[in-house]
Design a protein around this motif. Structure first.
Motif, PDB file in Angstrom:
ATOM      1  N   GLU A  23       0.832  -1.206   0.000  1.00 50.44           N
ATOM      2  CA  GLU A  23       0.000   0.000   0.000  1.00 50.44           C
ATOM      3  C   GLU A  23       0.870   1.261   0.000  1.00 50.44           C
ATOM      4  O   GLU A  23       0.604   2.210  -0.742  1.00 50.44           O
ATOM      5  N   VAL A  24       1.892   1.252   0.835  1.00 42.40           N
ATOM      6  CA  VAL A  24       2.774   2.402   0.957  1.00 42.40           C
ATOM      7  C   VAL A  24       3.496   2.663  -0.367  1.00 42.40           C
ATOM      8  O   VAL A  24       3.606   3.807  -0.818  1.00 42.40           O
ATOM      9  N   LYS A  27       1.162   4.255  -2.797  1.00 43.93           N
ATOM     10  CA  LYS A  27       0.885   5.662  -2.489  1.00 43.93           C
ATOM     11  C   LYS A  27       2.031   6.574  -2.901  1.00 43.93           C
ATOM     12  O   LYS A  27       1.837   7.750  -3.153  1.00 43.93           O
ATOM     13  N   ARG A  28       3.226   6.026  -2.980  1.00 44.87           N
ATOM     14  CA  ARG A  28       4.378   6.835  -3.371  1.00 44.87           C
ATOM     15  C   ARG A  28       4.147   7.456  -4.739  1.00 44.87           C
ATOM     16  O   ARG A  28       4.550   8.577  -4.988  1.00 44.87           O
ATOM     17  N   GLU A  29       3.505   6.710  -5.604  1.00 48.03           N
ATOM     18  CA  GLU A  29       3.271   7.196  -6.965  1.00 48.03           C
ATOM     19  C   GLU A  29       2.405   8.444  -6.983  1.00 48.03           C
ATOM     20  O   GLU A  29       2.526   9.260  -7.892  1.00 48.03           O
ATOM     21  N   SER A  30       1.550   8.601  -5.982  1.00 53.76           N
ATOM     22  CA  SER A  30       0.679   9.776  -5.962  1.00 53.76           C
ATOM     23  C   SER A  30       1.277  10.929  -5.154  1.00 53.76           C
ATOM     24  O   SER A  30       0.672  11.988  -5.044  1.00 53.76           O
ATOM     25  N   ALA A  31       2.466  10.722  -4.604  1.00 54.82           N
ATOM     26  CA  ALA A  31       3.109  11.777  -3.822  1.00 54.82           C
ATOM     27  C   ALA A  31       3.547  12.923  -4.737  1.00 54.82           C
ATOM     28  O   ALA A  31       3.884  12.712  -5.897  1.00 54.82           O
ATOM     29  N   LYS A  36       8.719  13.346  -2.757  1.00 56.38           N
ATOM     30  CA  LYS A  36       9.172  11.989  -3.083  1.00 56.38           C
ATOM     31  C   LYS A  36      10.511  11.628  -2.456  1.00 56.38           C
ATOM     32  O   LYS A  36      10.715  10.497  -2.066  1.00 56.38           O
ATOM     33  N   TYR A  39       9.862  10.809   1.060  1.00 54.79           N
ATOM     34  CA  TYR A  39       9.103   9.568   1.038  1.00 54.79           C
ATOM     35  C   TYR A  39      10.028   8.382   0.766  1.00 54.79           C
ATOM     36  O   TYR A  39       9.944   7.361   1.441  1.00 54.79           O
ATOM     37  N   LYS A  90       3.212   7.541   6.842  1.00 55.80           N
ATOM     38  CA  LYS A  90       1.836   7.990   6.606  1.00 55.80           C
ATOM     39  C   LYS A  90       1.685   9.482   6.899  1.00 55.80           C
ATOM     40  O   LYS A  90       0.872  10.165   6.278  1.00 55.80           O
ATOM     41  N   PHE A  93       1.781  12.062   4.138  1.00 60.86           N
ATOM     42  CA  PHE A  93       0.596  12.294   3.305  1.00 60.86           C
ATOM     43  C   PHE A  93      -0.447  13.142   4.000  1.00 60.86           C
ATOM     44  O   PHE A  93      -1.480  13.435   3.443  1.00 60.86           O
TER      45      PHE A  93
END
Length: 94
Positions: A23-24, A27-31, A36, A39, A90, A93
């Motif tokens: 999951e983490v 989510k990196r792709e949407s940071a 980044k 992250y 988390k 985000f």
């Protein structure tokens, strides 16, 4: 909780950790671009904690009776450390 119950819970925790890592990473792709690098650094640390947790699980599985409590405590500590790392990543985000 007896030894076998703890081992079963520990195994379940390893599965949960793997799912959370996936999951983490997703989510990196949407940071945002500027987040980044932070992250990536937090993710690297989290992956290290996951690896440590997996090593502690292996030690737990193979622990002799006289080392059981020590292995159990080490696994629990590694699990807490992973959860702290997860909370940290988390927060990036929030």
């Amino acid at each position: 909780m007896n030894k076998e119950e703890f081992k079963a819970k520990a195994n379940q925790k390893i599965d949960e950790v793997s799912a959370k890592m996936n999951e983490v990473k997703a989510k990196r792709e949407s940071a945002k671009e500027d987040a980044k690098s932070d992250y990536d650094e937090a993710l690297k640390e989290l992956e290290s904690k996951k690896s440590d947790l997996e090593n502690k699980y292996s030690e737990l599985e193979n622990a002799a009776e006289d080392k059981w409590e020590e292995a159990k405590d080490a696994f629990s500590s590694a699990s807490d450390s992973f959860e702290d790392g997860l909370t940290k990543i988390k927060s990036l985000f929030s």
